[in-house]
Design a protein around this motif. Sequence first.
Motif, short mmCIF file in Angstrom:
data_model
loop_
_atom_site.label_atom_id
_atom_site.label_comp_id
_atom_site.label_asym_id
_atom_site.label_seq_id
_atom_site.Cartn_x
_atom_site.Cartn_y
_atom_site.Cartn_z
N TRP A 44 -11.31 1.08 -0.61
CA TRP A 44 -11.77 0.38 -1.81
C TRP A 44 -10.62 -0.34 -2.52
O TRP A 44 -10.84 -1.39 -3.12
CB TRP A 44 -12.49 1.33 -2.75
CG TRP A 44 -13.83 1.72 -2.23
CD1 TRP A 44 -14.25 2.96 -1.88
CD2 TRP A 44 -14.94 0.85 -1.98
NE1 TRP A 44 -15.54 2.92 -1.42
CE2 TRP A 44 -16.00 1.63 -1.48
CE3 TRP A 44 -15.15 -0.52 -2.13
CZ2 TRP A 44 -17.23 1.11 -1.14
CZ3 TRP A 44 -16.39 -1.05 -1.78
CH2 TRP A 44 -17.41 -0.24 -1.29
N ILE A 45 -9.41 0.19 -2.44
CA ILE A 45 -8.28 -0.51 -3.03
C ILE A 45 -7.99 -1.79 -2.26
O ILE A 45 -7.66 -2.82 -2.84
CB ILE A 45 -7.05 0.41 -3.11
CG1 ILE A 45 -7.29 1.51 -4.14
CG2 ILE A 45 -5.79 -0.38 -3.47
CD1 ILE A 45 -6.25 2.59 -4.14
N LEU A 46 -8.12 -1.73 -0.94
CA LEU A 46 -7.92 -2.93 -0.14
C LEU A 46 -9.03 -3.95 -0.37
O LEU A 46 -8.78 -5.15 -0.45
CB LEU A 46 -7.87 -2.59 1.35
CG LEU A 46 -6.61 -1.90 1.85
CD1 LEU A 46 -6.78 -1.51 3.31
CD2 LEU A 46 -5.40 -2.79 1.68
N ALA A 47 -10.26 -3.49 -0.49
CA ALA A 47 -11.40 -4.41 -0.61
C ALA A 47 -11.54 -4.96 -2.03
O ALA A 47 -11.77 -6.15 -2.21
CB ALA A 47 -12.68 -3.70 -0.20
N LEU A 48 -11.42 -4.10 -3.02
CA LEU A 48 -11.65 -4.50 -4.42
C LEU A 48 -10.55 -3.92 -5.32
O LEU A 48 -10.78 -2.96 -6.07
CB LEU A 48 -13.01 -3.98 -4.89
CG LEU A 48 -14.22 -4.42 -4.06
CD1 LEU A 48 -15.45 -3.64 -4.46
CD2 LEU A 48 -14.44 -5.90 -4.22
N PRO A 49 -9.36 -4.48 -5.26
CA PRO A 49 -8.24 -3.88 -6.00
C PRO A 49 -8.39 -3.95 -7.52
O PRO A 49 -7.73 -3.20 -8.23
CB PRO A 49 -7.03 -4.70 -5.53
CG PRO A 49 -7.59 -5.97 -5.03
CD PRO A 49 -8.96 -5.68 -4.50
N ARG A 50 -9.24 -4.81 -8.02
CA ARG A 50 -9.42 -4.89 -9.48
C ARG A 50 -10.44 -3.88 -9.99
O ARG A 50 -10.50 -3.63 -11.20
CB ARG A 50 -9.82 -6.31 -9.87
CG ARG A 50 -8.68 -7.27 -9.74
CD ARG A 50 -9.03 -8.65 -10.23
NE ARG A 50 -7.90 -9.54 -10.15
CZ ARG A 50 -7.53 -10.19 -9.05
NH1 ARG A 50 -8.20 -10.02 -7.93
NH2 ARG A 50 -6.49 -10.99 -9.07
N ARG A 51 -11.23 -3.33 -9.10
CA ARG A 51 -12.24 -2.36 -9.52
C ARG A 51 -11.82 -0.92 -9.23
O ARG A 51 -12.20 -0.01 -9.98
CB ARG A 51 -13.56 -2.65 -8.82
CG ARG A 51 -14.16 -3.97 -9.28
CD ARG A 51 -15.45 -4.23 -8.63
NE ARG A 51 -16.51 -3.96 -9.58
CZ ARG A 51 -17.78 -3.91 -9.23
NH1 ARG A 51 -18.12 -4.08 -7.99
NH2 ARG A 51 -18.69 -3.69 -10.12
N VAL A 85 1.30 1.88 -3.60
CA VAL A 85 1.86 1.18 -2.44
C VAL A 85 0.80 0.29 -1.79
O VAL A 85 1.07 -0.86 -1.43
CB VAL A 85 2.45 2.18 -1.42
CG1 VAL A 85 2.86 1.48 -0.14
CG2 VAL A 85 3.63 2.92 -2.04
N VAL A 86 -0.42 0.80 -1.67
CA VAL A 86 -1.50 0.01 -1.07
C VAL A 86 -1.89 -1.16 -1.97
O VAL A 86 -2.08 -2.29 -1.49
CB VAL A 86 -2.73 0.90 -0.76
CG1 VAL A 86 -3.92 0.07 -0.33
CG2 VAL A 86 -2.38 1.92 0.32
N ALA A 87 -1.97 -0.92 -3.27
CA ALA A 87 -2.38 -1.99 -4.20
C ALA A 87 -1.35 -3.11 -4.24
O ALA A 87 -1.71 -4.29 -4.31
CB ALA A 87 -2.60 -1.42 -5.59
N LEU A 104 -0.81 1.23 9.82
CA LEU A 104 -0.33 1.23 8.44
C LEU A 104 -0.98 2.34 7.62
O LEU A 104 -0.32 2.96 6.78
CB LEU A 104 -0.58 -0.12 7.80
CG LEU A 104 0.33 -1.24 8.28
CD1 LEU A 104 -0.11 -2.57 7.70
CD2 LEU A 104 1.76 -0.97 7.91
N ILE A 105 -2.25 2.59 7.86
CA ILE A 105 -2.93 3.68 7.16
C ILE A 105 -2.32 5.00 7.57
O ILE A 105 -2.16 5.91 6.74
CB ILE A 105 -4.45 3.64 7.45
CG1 ILE A 105 -5.07 2.35 6.92
CG2 ILE A 105 -5.16 4.85 6.87
CD1 ILE A 105 -4.81 2.05 5.47
N GLY A 106 -1.95 5.12 8.83
CA GLY A 106 -1.25 6.32 9.29
C GLY A 106 0.06 6.52 8.53
O GLY A 106 0.40 7.65 8.17
N LEU A 107 0.78 5.45 8.27
CA LEU A 107 2.01 5.55 7.49
C LEU A 107 1.72 5.98 6.05
O LEU A 107 2.46 6.78 5.47
CB LEU A 107 2.77 4.23 7.50
CG LEU A 107 3.41 3.84 8.83
CD1 LEU A 107 3.98 2.43 8.75
CD2 LEU A 107 4.48 4.83 9.21
#
Length: 160
Positions: A44-51, A85-87, A104-107
């Motif tokens: 959800w942070i990747l898809a909709l970082p503002r929400r 870090v993801v955002a 990257l998700i593994g990291l």
Amino acid sequence: MRRSQGIGFIYLSLLAALLLTVIPVPFQFNLFRPDWVLLVLIYWILALPRRVNIGTAFLMGLLTDVLVGTVLGVNALAFSVVAFVVAVNHLKIRNFAVIQQSVLIGLMLALYQLLLFWLSHFLTGVYFRPGYLWPVLIGMIVWPWLFWLLRRYRRQLKIQ
């Protein structure tokens, strides 16, 4: 779709991830359980970082601490750091193919496990075991299917 319905589905998916985190499984399989809440948060942070943002990650971390029974704030801090870090890098990560994202998700999951171990070691005296890294590997394997499932529902329900 109204804004409240979109937020409702996001929180419903996070609630389902919390349930998957605490659902009873045989003791032998508990070591291989992926970090469902963090995986769904990352999506959800990747898809909709503002929400969905660091505040949501902190809240979900506190709920995870309460449900799992760890020291209060350990998961909240680790989730917040990974969410930050993801955002910060969400535009770069979204451009990768799903298999590359899986690495990257593994990291990110490894960073989470490292923070969790580090905090637990200083608070309760836990020592490192290689078994702590199984959720990282399983999370990398689960990521493509979770990504496609959540993306399908996000597009079908027109959540923006």
